[in-house]
Write a protein that holds these residues in place. Structure first.
Motif, PDB file in Angstrom:
ATOM      1  N   ASN A 188     -48.304 -31.146 -47.139  1.00 21.26           N
ATOM      2  CA  ASN A 188     -48.266 -30.900 -48.578  1.00 21.26           C
ATOM      3  C   ASN A 188     -47.885 -29.432 -48.740  1.00 21.26           C
ATOM      4  OD1 ASN A 188     -48.774 -30.434 -51.271  1.00 21.26           O
ATOM      5  ND2 ASN A 188     -50.997 -30.688 -51.122  1.00 21.26           N
ATOM      6  N   PRO A 189     -46.843 -29.045 -49.447  1.00 18.94           N
ATOM      7  CA  PRO A 189     -46.088 -29.835 -50.405  1.00 18.94           C
ATOM      8  C   PRO A 189     -44.755 -30.386 -49.892  1.00 18.94           C
ATOM      9  CG  PRO A 189     -45.546 -27.522 -50.693  1.00 18.94           C
ATOM     10  CD  PRO A 189     -46.535 -27.594 -49.556  1.00 18.94           C
ATOM     11  N   THR A 190     -44.338 -30.084 -48.651  1.00 14.31           N
ATOM     12  CA  THR A 190     -42.938 -30.361 -48.283  1.00 14.31           C
ATOM     13  C   THR A 190     -42.664 -31.810 -47.891  1.00 14.31           C
ATOM     14  OG1 THR A 190     -43.338 -29.875 -45.960  1.00 14.31           O
ATOM     15  CG2 THR A 190     -42.690 -28.017 -47.343  1.00 14.31           C
ATOM     16  N   GLY A 191     -43.721 -32.538 -47.460  1.00 16.72           N
ATOM     17  CA  GLY A 191     -43.504 -33.888 -46.952  1.00 16.72           C
ATOM     18  C   GLY A 191     -43.063 -33.889 -45.498  1.00 16.72           C
ATOM     19  N   LYS A 192     -43.074 -32.707 -44.878  1.00 23.89           N
ATOM     20  CA  LYS A 192     -42.676 -32.619 -43.466  1.00 23.89           C
ATOM     21  C   LYS A 192     -43.718 -33.285 -42.567  1.00 23.89           C
ATOM     22  CE  LYS A 192     -42.031 -29.150 -39.814  1.00 23.89           C
ATOM     23  NZ  LYS A 192     -40.796 -29.709 -39.273  1.00 23.89           N
ATOM     24  N   VAL A 193     -43.241 -33.975 -41.532  1.00 24.53           N
ATOM     25  CA  VAL A 193     -44.135 -34.493 -40.501  1.00 24.53           C
ATOM     26  C   VAL A 193     -43.737 -33.775 -39.215  1.00 24.53           C
ATOM     27  CG1 VAL A 193     -44.878 -36.546 -39.241  1.00 24.53           C
ATOM     28  CG2 VAL A 193     -44.328 -36.722 -41.681  1.00 24.53           C
ATOM     29  N   PHE A 194     -44.641 -33.007 -38.666  1.00 25.42           N
ATOM     30  CA  PHE A 194     -44.299 -32.209 -37.475  1.00 25.42           C
ATOM     31  C   PHE A 194     -43.995 -33.129 -36.297  1.00 25.42           C
ATOM     32  CE2 PHE A 194     -45.184 -27.655 -38.356  1.00 25.42           C
ATOM     33  CZ  PHE A 194     -45.608 -27.779 -39.678  1.00 25.42           C
ATOM     34  N   THR A 195     -42.931 -32.793 -35.567  1.00 25.34           N
ATOM     35  CA  THR A 195     -42.534 -33.605 -34.414  1.00 25.34           C
ATOM     36  C   THR A 195     -43.340 -33.192 -33.183  1.00 25.34           C
ATOM     37  OG1 THR A 195     -40.874 -32.014 -33.708  1.00 25.34           O
ATOM     38  CG2 THR A 195     -40.146 -33.721 -35.270  1.00 25.34           C
ATOM     39  N   ARG A 196     -43.277 -34.048 -32.162  1.00 24.71           N
ATOM     40  CA  ARG A 196     -43.974 -33.717 -30.918  1.00 24.71           C
ATOM     41  C   ARG A 196     -43.463 -32.388 -30.347  1.00 24.71           C
ATOM     42  NH1 ARG A 196     -47.193 -36.395 -27.605  1.00 24.71           N
ATOM     43  NH2 ARG A 196     -46.935 -38.322 -28.770  1.00 24.71           N
ATOM     44  N   ALA A 197     -42.143 -32.196 -30.377  1.00 27.93           N
ATOM     45  CA  ALA A 197     -41.583 -30.961 -29.799  1.00 27.93           C
ATOM     46  C   ALA A 197     -42.109 -29.736 -30.558  1.00 27.93           C
ATOM     47  CB  ALA A 197     -40.057 -31.018 -29.852  1.00 27.93           C
ATOM     48  N   GLU A 198     -42.180 -29.843 -31.872  1.00 31.21           N
ATOM     49  CA  GLU A 198     -42.691 -28.704 -32.662  1.00 31.21           C
ATOM     50  C   GLU A 198     -44.166 -28.443 -32.335  1.00 31.21           C
ATOM     51  OE1 GLU A 198     -40.060 -28.887 -36.767  1.00 31.21           O
ATOM     52  OE2 GLU A 198     -41.669 -30.321 -36.511  1.00 31.21           O
ATOM     53  N   LEU A 199     -44.928 -29.528 -32.229  1.00 37.96           N
ATOM     54  CA  LEU A 199     -46.357 -29.350 -31.934  1.00 37.96           C
ATOM     55  C   LEU A 199     -46.551 -28.793 -30.526  1.00 37.96           C
ATOM     56  CD1 LEU A 199     -47.779 -32.579 -33.639  1.00 37.96           C
ATOM     57  CD2 LEU A 199     -47.973 -30.219 -34.448  1.00 37.96           C
ATOM     58  N   GLU A 200     -45.664 -29.179 -29.607  1.00 33.87           N
ATOM     59  CA  GLU A 200     -45.774 -28.630 -28.249  1.00 33.87           C
ATOM     60  C   GLU A 200     -45.482 -27.131 -28.257  1.00 33.87           C
ATOM     61  OE1 GLU A 200     -44.943 -32.667 -25.657  1.00 33.87           O
ATOM     62  OE2 GLU A 200     -43.289 -31.228 -25.896  1.00 33.87           O
ATOM     63  N   PHE A 201     -44.537 -26.739 -29.091  1.00 32.95           N
ATOM     64  CA  PHE A 201     -44.237 -25.304 -29.208  1.00 32.95           C
ATOM     65  C   PHE A 201     -45.467 -24.555 -29.739  1.00 32.95           C
ATOM     66  CE2 PHE A 201     -42.486 -21.478 -31.146  1.00 32.95           C
ATOM     67  CZ  PHE A 201     -41.667 -21.009 -30.126  1.00 32.95           C
ATOM     68  N   VAL A 202     -46.105 -25.136 -30.765  1.00 24.89           N
ATOM     69  CA  VAL A 202     -47.324 -24.532 -31.327  1.00 24.89           C
ATOM     70  C   VAL A 202     -48.413 -24.506 -30.252  1.00 24.89           C
ATOM     71  CG1 VAL A 202     -49.172 -24.850 -33.038  1.00 24.89           C
ATOM     72  CG2 VAL A 202     -46.799 -25.243 -33.710  1.00 24.89           C
ATOM     73  N   ARG A 203     -48.560 -25.628 -29.533  1.00 22.64           N
ATOM     74  CA  ARG A 203     -49.558 -25.710 -28.474  1.00 22.64           C
ATOM     75  C   ARG A 203     -49.375 -24.584 -27.446  1.00 22.64           C
ATOM     76  NH1 ARG A 203     -49.213 -29.567 -24.159  1.00 22.64           N
ATOM     77  NH2 ARG A 203     -47.031 -28.866 -24.065  1.00 22.64           N
ATOM     78  N   ASP A 204     -48.116 -24.387 -27.027  1.00 20.93           N
ATOM     79  CA  ASP A 204     -47.864 -23.375 -26.003  1.00 20.93           C
ATOM     80  C   ASP A 204     -48.271 -21.989 -26.500  1.00 20.93           C
ATOM     81  OD1 ASP A 204     -46.999 -25.408 -24.443  1.00 20.93           O
ATOM     82  OD2 ASP A 204     -44.844 -24.979 -24.662  1.00 20.93           O
ATOM     83  N   LEU A 205     -48.023 -21.722 -27.784  1.00 21.13           N
ATOM     84  CA  LEU A 205     -48.421 -20.419 -28.337  1.00 21.13           C
ATOM     85  C   LEU A 205     -49.950 -20.308 -28.392  1.00 21.13           C
ATOM     86  CD1 LEU A 205     -45.811 -19.987 -31.223  1.00 21.13           C
ATOM     87  CD2 LEU A 205     -45.961 -18.631 -29.125  1.00 21.13           C
ATOM     88  N   CYS A 206     -50.614 -21.395 -28.779  1.00 16.50           N
ATOM     89  CA  CYS A 206     -52.085 -21.371 -28.824  1.00 16.50           C
ATOM     90  C   CYS A 206     -52.654 -21.073 -27.437  1.00 16.50           C
ATOM     91  CB  CYS A 206     -52.641 -22.710 -29.321  1.00 16.50           C
ATOM     92  SG  CYS A 206     -52.375 -22.977 -31.077  1.00 16.50           S
ATOM     93  N   LEU A 207     -52.066 -21.696 -26.424  1.00 14.26           N
ATOM     94  CA  LEU A 207     -52.574 -21.479 -25.065  1.00 14.26           C
ATOM     95  C   LEU A 207     -52.284 -20.049 -24.610  1.00 14.26           C
ATOM     96  CD1 LEU A 207     -51.629 -24.867 -23.329  1.00 14.26           C
ATOM     97  CD2 LEU A 207     -53.838 -24.163 -24.270  1.00 14.26           C
ATOM     98  N   GLU A 208     -51.071 -19.593 -24.888  1.00 14.86           N
ATOM     99  CA  GLU A 208     -50.687 -18.241 -24.454  1.00 14.86           C
ATOM    100  C   GLU A 208     -51.566 -17.162 -25.106  1.00 14.86           C
ATOM    101  OE1 GLU A 208     -46.489 -17.488 -24.949  1.00 14.86           O
ATOM    102  OE2 GLU A 208     -46.778 -15.304 -24.820  1.00 14.86           O
ATOM    103  N   PHE A 209     -51.874 -17.357 -26.400  1.00 17.05           N
ATOM    104  CA  PHE A 209     -52.614 -16.310 -27.132  1.00 17.05           C
ATOM    105  C   PHE A 209     -54.103 -16.639 -27.287  1.00 17.05           C
ATOM    106  CE2 PHE A 209     -48.221 -15.497 -28.196  1.00 17.05           C
ATOM    107  CZ  PHE A 209     -48.142 -14.110 -28.196  1.00 17.05           C
ATOM    108  N   GLY A 210     -54.565 -17.692 -26.656  1.00 17.31           N
ATOM    109  CA  GLY A 210     -55.991 -18.048 -26.748  1.00 17.31           C
ATOM    110  C   GLY A 210     -56.408 -18.377 -28.170  1.00 17.31           C
ATOM    111  N   ALA A 211     -55.524 -19.025 -28.900  1.00 14.63           N
ATOM    112  CA  ALA A 211     -55.820 -19.330 -30.314  1.00 14.63           C
ATOM    113  C   ALA A 211     -56.234 -20.801 -30.485  1.00 14.63           C
ATOM    114  CB  ALA A 211     -54.597 -19.041 -31.173  1.00 14.63           C
ATOM    115  N   LEU A 212     -56.909 -21.061 -31.602  1.00 17.31           N
ATOM    116  CA  LEU A 212     -57.288 -22.430 -31.951  1.00 17.31           C
ATOM    117  C   LEU A 212     -56.255 -23.022 -32.906  1.00 17.31           C
ATOM    118  CD1 LEU A 212     -61.033 -21.718 -32.855  1.00 17.31           C
ATOM    119  CD2 LEU A 212     -60.205 -22.776 -30.740  1.00 17.31           C
TER     120      LEU A 212
END
Ligand SMILES: Cc1ncc(COP(=O)(O)O)c(C=O)c1O
Length: 404
Positions: A188-212
């Protein structure tokens, strides 16, 4: 609204209002609903259905009240609802959740989000937020003392394209002070559904920076075309670093019931439960019982929900185009972002005011979804969680735009 004459400082000059409360305004979305009432406009602003909730869920709530489930539930949620959340998450996401240690039932996902942020942030921590964002996340960050770092979701060049982030911009928003990223998919508001590749990119950043990752998934069942909902908690390495937020409001058309939840590791959950307890004590007890019934509905319920929303989306999209809007086609959730350039107004706010007062349709000005209002100055958002009759009447009124 605070009356103009109301003092904001005591006689000694001490401010009566906190710096935090001074830093954000009342919700623009909820204000547009009040304006819709005032001007007799069709409310395509706020995201609540104008059709009835499912009978079996309403009956379950009535039975719970009749059975005298009318006192405080366990502060972190009625056992029956936590059990139902566990079963549903196993079935839909394949995640094994411990209902005794990993779920906090809150007063809507709204409370689940602020309770989670208050549970994890210290002053100076940074929270990465994609913009445009669901309006509450901005004040949530301020209230929790965190500093939001906004990353733009760029609109697609073509209506059917996807809003997307620039990987370099997202990486640049992460740093040593990043505590978490807030995700909202379907968005909300864009109607975007994040793809697996996008979420994996986010995941990698979370792991690299110790973020939740704090992921708001309240539109998980409202998906169109081939879109697939993926919970970031299911990606390798994210189970322990994700707070998954969900609720009854959208999936079961009961936005007024105020039942939502946060699912997280036992360590995170014990902090969220403490904050939740002192914020609200608990969510409405009989409605939590009805929640257990709701979450046990068969898959056919969710298929019908998505099909009905698809029909509503496909009813409003052509009507908006016919009225002169350039629309972005959502892959999920129940909103359409529309470009208003065609109409020649100074900005989104003056356009939305014209729309509600003169045309009789309430929308939400795009700027309210951005930290930098200029990014949304050419957009308004329409909600289509409405009956065919409401959408058709809105379409009829919107055609008047052509004549003004
Ligand atoms: C992305 C998002 N999160 C949370 C909410 C509020 O959910 P709840 O009713 O569970 O508090 C909304 C309501 O529009 C929303 O769009």
């Amino acid at each position: 609204m605070v009356p103009k004459s109301s003092p904001t400082a005591s006689s000694t000059g001490k401010p009566l209002i906190s710096e935090k409360a001074e830093r954000f305004t009342e919700s623009v979305i909820r204000d547009m609903t009040r304006q819709a009432h005032l001007y007799g406009a069709i409310n395509l602003a706020q995201g609540f259905p104008d059709f009835p909730a499912p009978k079996e869920i309403k009956r379950a709530a009535q039975e719970a009240i009749a059975a005298d489930i009318n006192q405080y539930a366990i502060t972190w949620g009625a056992k029956s609802l936590r059990q139902a959340i566990t079963v549903k998450m196993k079935e839909w996401q394949g995640l094994r959740i411990d209902p005794e240690a990993e779920i906090t039932v809150c007063c809507g996902s709204t409370e689940a989000m602020i309770a989670s942020l208050l549970a994890i942030t210290n002053a100076g921590d940074e929270i990465v937020v994609f913009e445009p964002f669901y309006e509450n996340y901005g004040p949530d960050a301020i209230l929790s003392g965190a500093r939001p770092r906004f990353v733009t979701l760029h609109p697609p060049a073509k209506p059917e394209g996807e809003w997307c982030f620039d990987e370099r911009e997202l990486r640049a928003a992460f740093g040593p002070h990043t505590k978490a990223i807030i995700l909202n998919t379907p968005n909300n508001p864009t109607g975007k559904v994040f793809t697996r590749a996008e979420l994996e990119f986010v995941r990698d950043l979370c792991l690299e920076f110790g973020a939740l990752a704090i992921t708001d998934e309240i539109y998980e069942h409202i998906l169109y075309d081939e879109a697939e909902h993926i919970s970031i908690a299911t990606l390798d390495g994210m189970r322990e670093r994700t707070i998954t937020i969900n609720g009854m409001s959208k999936t079961y058309s009961v936005t007024g019931w105020r039942v939502g939840w946060a699912v997280a590791s036992p360590a995170l959950t014990s902090a969220i439960r403490k904050v939740h307890d002192f914020l609200t004590v608990g969510a409405p007890a009989p409605l939590q019982e009805a929640g257990a019934t709701a979450l046990s509905l068969p898959h056919t319920y969710y298929d019908a929900l998505a099909a009905a929303y698809r029909a509503r989306r496909d009813r409003l999209l052509p009507a908006l185009r016919q009225a002169g809007f350039k629309t972005f086609v959502p892959s999920g959730a129940y909103y359409i972002m529309a470009d208003i350039d065609e109409f020649g107004f100074a900005d989104d706010v003056s356009f939305a005011q014209h729309l509600v007062k003169e045309i009789g349709v309430a929308s939400v000005p795009g700027s309210s979804f951005y930290s930098r209002p200029e990014l949304g100055a050419h957009q308004v958002r329409f909600a289509f969680c409405k009956t065919d009759a409401t959408l058709d009447e809105a379409a009829r009124r919107l055609l008047r735009l052509k004549k003004t």
